[in-house]
Design a protein around this motif. Structure first.
Motif, PDB file in Angstrom:
ATOM      1  N   HIS A   1      10.520   1.547  -2.500  1.00  0.00           N
ATOM      2  CA  HIS A   1      10.581   1.173  -1.077  1.00  0.00           C
ATOM      3  C   HIS A   1      11.349  -0.135  -0.925  1.00  0.00           C
ATOM      4  O   HIS A   1      11.172  -1.067  -1.708  1.00  0.00           O
ATOM      5  CB  HIS A   1       9.164   1.025  -0.514  1.00  0.00           C
ATOM      6  CG  HIS A   1       9.124   1.038   0.967  1.00  0.00           C
ATOM      7  ND1 HIS A   1       9.473  -0.056   1.724  1.00  0.00           N
ATOM      8  CD2 HIS A   1       8.797   2.031   1.830  1.00  0.00           C
ATOM      9  CE1 HIS A   1       9.340   0.259   3.009  1.00  0.00           C
ATOM     10  NE2 HIS A   1       8.940   1.517   3.100  1.00  0.00           N
TER      11      HIS A   1
ATOM     12  N   CYS B   1       3.279   1.436   1.946  1.00  0.00           N
ATOM     13  CA  CYS B   1       4.696   1.666   1.646  1.00  0.00           C
ATOM     14  C   CYS B   1       4.856   2.288   0.271  1.00  0.00           C
ATOM     15  O   CYS B   1       5.704   3.150   0.080  1.00  0.00           O
ATOM     16  CB  CYS B   1       5.475   0.348   1.651  1.00  0.00           C
ATOM     17  SG  CYS B   1       5.494  -0.504   3.198  1.00  0.00           S
TER      18      CYS B   1
ATOM     19  N   PRO C   1      14.243   6.602  -0.479  1.00  0.00           N
ATOM     20  CA  PRO C   1      13.656   5.764  -1.531  1.00  0.00           C
ATOM     21  C   PRO C   1      14.543   5.419  -2.710  1.00  0.00           C
ATOM     22  O   PRO C   1      14.227   4.501  -3.444  1.00  0.00           O
ATOM     23  CB  PRO C   1      12.475   6.603  -2.006  1.00  0.00           C
ATOM     24  CG  PRO C   1      12.908   8.004  -1.748  1.00  0.00           C
ATOM     25  CD  PRO C   1      13.702   7.941  -0.475  1.00  0.00           C
TER      26      PRO C   1
ATOM     27  N   CYS D   1       9.017   6.470   2.275  1.00  0.00           N
ATOM     28  CA  CYS D   1      10.363   6.055   2.677  1.00  0.00           C
ATOM     29  C   CYS D   1      11.245   7.297   2.743  1.00  0.00           C
ATOM     30  O   CYS D   1      11.178   8.147   1.854  1.00  0.00           O
ATOM     31  CB  CYS D   1      10.925   5.053   1.662  1.00  0.00           C
ATOM     32  SG  CYS D   1      12.555   4.424   2.078  1.00  0.00           S
TER      33      CYS D   1
END
Length: 118
Positions: free
Chosen positions: A32, A18, A106, A103
């Protein structure tokens, strides 16, 4: 403990990365939503500083690691999730020097819903 002994930190969810960043930057400015929820869940040993109202939480149950969801694996629990998150696996992108996140959204806030009052 991780913050104090690590130079860099990698956060994973259901086997996918992530976020990766220098520890100081990751704890100060996570990108994230899963990272932010993890950091918010660290207990504070000082009960006078412990959060009751406004604490972060994640909705729903964790998905099966045997049959993970399509797209972003965190999307079924993420308050930022949209159609793109279901359709596309987010790429690990460098957003700040040495700070990478996977992501589609983000930098949006808030990351999680408040838990409410007791």
């Amino acid at each position: 403990v991780v913050r104090n002994i690590s130079d860099r930190v990698m956060v994973m969810y259901l086997g996918r990365t992530c976020e990766v960043a220098p520890a100081e930057d990751l704890f100060a400015r996570p990108l994230h939503p899963y990272t932010e929820v993890l950091i918010a869940s660290i207990p504070d040993p000082d009960p006078d500083r412990a959060l009751v109202d406004g604490a972060l939480r994640v909705r729903g149950e964790p998905p099966s690691p045997i049959d993970p969801p399509s797209g972003c694996r965190f999307r079924t629990r993420c308050p930022r999730a949209d159609e793109r998150c279901a359709a596309e696996v987010p790429e690990l992108v460098e957003h700040r020097p040495g700070h990478w996140a996977a992501c589609h959204h983000p930098n949006e806030r808030p990351v999680a819903e408040p838990t409410g009052s007791r």
